[in-house]
Design a protein around this motif. Structure first.
Motif, PDB file in Angstrom:
ATOM      1  N   GLY A  77       0.820  -1.210   0.000  1.00 26.24           N
ATOM      2  CA  GLY A  77       0.000   0.000   0.000  1.00 26.24           C
ATOM      3  C   GLY A  77       0.853   1.259   0.000  1.00 26.24           C
ATOM      4  O   GLY A  77       0.557   2.220  -0.717  1.00 26.24           O
ATOM      5  N   GLU A  78       1.919   1.269   0.792  1.00 18.46           N
ATOM      6  CA  GLU A  78       2.826   2.428   0.826  1.00 18.46           C
ATOM      7  C   GLU A  78       3.526   2.605  -0.528  1.00 18.46           C
ATOM      8  O   GLU A  78       3.702   3.719  -1.004  1.00 18.46           O
ATOM      9  CB  GLU A  78       3.865   2.275   1.943  1.00 18.46           C
ATOM     10  CG  GLU A  78       3.288   2.377   3.333  1.00 18.46           C
ATOM     11  CD  GLU A  78       2.677   3.734   3.635  1.00 18.46           C
ATOM     12  OE1 GLU A  78       3.152   4.752   3.094  1.00 18.46           O
ATOM     13  OE2 GLU A  78       1.714   3.782   4.419  1.00 18.46           O
ATOM     14  N   ILE A  79       3.931   1.492  -1.133  1.00 23.27           N
ATOM     15  CA  ILE A  79       4.580   1.550  -2.447  1.00 23.27           C
ATOM     16  C   ILE A  79       3.611   2.101  -3.485  1.00 23.27           C
ATOM     17  O   ILE A  79       3.960   2.975  -4.285  1.00 23.27           O
ATOM     18  CB  ILE A  79       5.123   0.159  -2.855  1.00 23.27           C
ATOM     19  CG1 ILE A  79       6.298  -0.220  -1.951  1.00 23.27           C
ATOM     20  CG2 ILE A  79       5.532   0.139  -4.325  1.00 23.27           C
ATOM     21  CD1 ILE A  79       6.728  -1.674  -2.073  1.00 23.27           C
ATOM     22  N   ALA A  80       2.371   1.608  -3.459  1.00 27.57           N
ATOM     23  CA  ALA A  80       1.356   2.090  -4.410  1.00 27.57           C
ATOM     24  C   ALA A  80       1.110   3.582  -4.222  1.00 27.57           C
ATOM     25  O   ALA A  80       1.009   4.332  -5.200  1.00 27.57           O
ATOM     26  CB  ALA A  80       0.059   1.302  -4.249  1.00 27.57           C
ATOM     27  N   ALA A  81       1.028   4.034  -2.977  1.00 31.05           N
ATOM     28  CA  ALA A  81       0.812   5.460  -2.706  1.00 31.05           C
ATOM     29  C   ALA A  81       1.982   6.289  -3.229  1.00 31.05           C
ATOM     30  O   ALA A  81       1.781   7.367  -3.814  1.00 31.05           O
ATOM     31  CB  ALA A  81       0.617   5.691  -1.207  1.00 31.05           C
ATOM     32  N   ALA A  82       3.204   5.814  -3.043  1.00 34.43           N
ATOM     33  CA  ALA A  82       4.382   6.537  -3.542  1.00 34.43           C
ATOM     34  C   ALA A  82       4.376   6.584  -5.075  1.00 34.43           C
ATOM     35  O   ALA A  82       4.735   7.607  -5.671  1.00 34.43           O
ATOM     36  CB  ALA A  82       5.661   5.884  -3.034  1.00 34.43           C
ATOM     37  N   GLN A  83       3.980   5.492  -5.707  1.00 38.32           N
ATOM     38  CA  GLN A  83       3.924   5.471  -7.172  1.00 38.32           C
ATOM     39  C   GLN A  83       2.874   6.437  -7.699  1.00 38.32           C
ATOM     40  O   GLN A  83       3.109   7.150  -8.676  1.00 38.32           O
ATOM     41  CB  GLN A  83       3.653   4.048  -7.664  1.00 38.32           C
ATOM     42  CG  GLN A  83       4.814   3.106  -7.429  1.00 38.32           C
ATOM     43  CD  GLN A  83       4.469   1.656  -7.662  1.00 38.32           C
ATOM     44  OE1 GLN A  83       3.322   1.233  -7.511  1.00 38.32           O
ATOM     45  NE2 GLN A  83       5.476   0.865  -8.018  1.00 38.32           N
ATOM     46  N   GLU A  90       4.641  14.051 -11.794  1.00 35.64           N
ATOM     47  CA  GLU A  90       5.049  14.090 -13.199  1.00 35.64           C
ATOM     48  C   GLU A  90       3.987  14.789 -14.042  1.00 35.64           C
ATOM     49  O   GLU A  90       4.299  15.619 -14.905  1.00 35.64           O
ATOM     50  CB  GLU A  90       5.282  12.664 -13.713  1.00 35.64           C
ATOM     51  CG  GLU A  90       5.859  12.606 -15.109  1.00 35.64           C
ATOM     52  CD  GLU A  90       6.151  11.169 -15.530  1.00 35.64           C
ATOM     53  OE1 GLU A  90       5.823  10.835 -16.681  1.00 35.64           O
ATOM     54  OE2 GLU A  90       6.695  10.413 -14.712  1.00 35.64           O
ATOM     55  N   ALA A  91       2.733  14.489 -13.777  1.00 37.58           N
ATOM     56  CA  ALA A  91       1.631  15.125 -14.514  1.00 37.58           C
ATOM     57  C   ALA A  91       1.600  16.625 -14.237  1.00 37.58           C
ATOM     58  O   ALA A  91       1.362  17.425 -15.151  1.00 37.58           O
ATOM     59  CB  ALA A  91       0.305  14.495 -14.130  1.00 37.58           C
TER      60      ALA A  91
END
Length: 148
Positions: A77-83, A90-91
């Protein structure tokens, strides 16, 4: 004098209450030597300690929150949030190119930073051993309460 890098967080960010670590590394060639990771500390202690070290040496200090996770799913979940945050950033950068020259903003920020370097602030005093130990105890209690 070295460099200190950390997150710029709003005053109400829940991340401020997390334990923080400091990664000290070479300011130049990253292959010079292996970085040293210290902590966990409370955020004010981590910042003061990092400032005290980089004020006297040509090092880079990265002060960042340590996210205690109790499961692989929490880590995912933390990795997904960081991604997601990285994609959003970037956007935002791409969008800024549509409405103006991002380089102009960057140049202004670099000029402001150079002006501040002429009169660098005195680093905060490094925390004492007693202050750090008290912080360790508070962090340990916080980690014991996590997930209950």
């Amino acid at each position: 004098m070295g460099a200190l890098v950390t997150l710029d967080l709003p005053d109400d960010s829940p991340m401020l209450g997390l334990p923080w670590i400091i990664t000290f590394g070479p300011l130049g060639d990253p292959a010079e030597w292996e970085p040293v990771v210290c902590g966990p500390y409370e955020r004010p202690h981590a910042l003061a300690l990092a400032e005290a070290v980089v004020a006297e040496e040509q090092l880079m200090a990265v002060v960042e929150p340590l996210v205690p996770a109790l499961s692989a799913d929490e880590v995912r979940g933390e990795i997904a949030a960081a991604q997601i945050a990285a994609r959003d950033e970037e956007a935002r950068i791409e969008e800024s190119d549509l409405y103006g020259d991002f380089g102009d903003v960057l140049d202004e920020e670099l000029e402001r930073a150079a002006a501040q370097e002429e009169h660098p602030p005195e680093p905060a005093p490094a925390p004492t051993e007693e202050e750090l130990r008290a912080g360790f105890e508070r962090i340990a209690e916080q980690l014991r309460r996590k997930g209950r």
